[in-house]
Enzyme design. Structure first.
Site, short mmCIF file in Angstrom:
data_model
loop_
_atom_site.label_atom_id
_atom_site.label_comp_id
_atom_site.label_asym_id
_atom_site.label_seq_id
_atom_site.Cartn_x
_atom_site.Cartn_y
_atom_site.Cartn_z
N GLY A 49 0.82 -1.22 0.00
CA GLY A 49 0.00 0.00 0.00
C GLY A 49 0.85 1.26 0.00
N CYS A 50 1.88 1.27 0.82
CA CYS A 50 2.74 2.45 0.91
C CYS A 50 3.51 2.66 -0.39
CB CYS A 50 3.69 2.32 2.10
SG CYS A 50 2.80 2.27 3.68
N THR A 51 3.90 1.58 -1.03
CA THR A 51 4.58 1.68 -2.32
C THR A 51 3.65 2.28 -3.36
OG1 THR A 51 6.08 -0.15 -1.83
CG2 THR A 51 5.73 0.38 -4.16
N ALA A 54 3.25 6.04 -2.58
CA ALA A 54 4.49 6.78 -2.86
C ALA A 54 4.71 6.90 -4.37
CB ALA A 54 5.68 6.09 -2.20
#
Length: 161
Positions: A49-51, A54
């Site tokens: 999710g963070c990838t 970002a």
């Protein structure tokens, strides 16, 4: 029992910070004075999710900069992990390390959250948009990683839909 956290709202002055970036250099809120700033708070570098979030910011960075905004991501990861994240995914903005979570907490992005029905303490995916004077324009909490940057673009009037 859940612990109260302080949320920022439109018109608030953003809490000051100085944190290390992925290269180990100090980056402070003051270094962005005169520009708008989008700060996104995320739980952990190199997770799916963070990838996604970002990389969505990376892919929109030119239009956001053209509109007068810089971008920084803040997580509790150490600078070394942030460096790997930035290199792996070609992230062209600062990722800041808040290992003691004090800035996350000051911005309302750390605290109790419900995860699969269980209360846990952790990073609450959030985005704070500041004007050129460091005043909160928008405070978005409990956001989803996917589609979030598109929502910000619409909020800032960059997408007509």
């Amino acid at each position: 029992m859940t612990e109260e956290r302080t949320l920022l709202t439109q018109g608030d002055t953003a809490p000051s910070f100085t944190l290390l970036n992925q290269s180990g250099a100090e980056v402070s809120l003051d270094s962005f004075r005169g520009k708008g700033l989008i700060i996104f708070f995320y739980p952990a570098a190199m997770t799916p999710g963070c990838t996604k979030e970002a990389c969505d910011f990376r892919d929109s960075i030119e239009s956001l900069r053209t509109a007068g905004y810089e971008i920084v991501g803040i997580s509790p990861d150490k600078p070394e992990k942030l460096a790997k994240f930035a290199e792996r995914d070609g992230l062209t903005y600062d990722l800041l390390s808040d290992t003691d979570k004090s800035i996350l907490a000051a911005y309302g992005a750390f605290g109790d959250k419900s995860l699969y029905g269980k209360i846990t303490r952790g990073v609450i995916r959030s985005t704070i948009i500041l004007d050129a004077d460091g005043t909160v324009e928008h405070a978005l909490y409990n956001v989803k990683a996917t589609g979030h940057v598109g929502r910000i673009r619409k909020l800032l009037g960059l997408d007509p839909k």
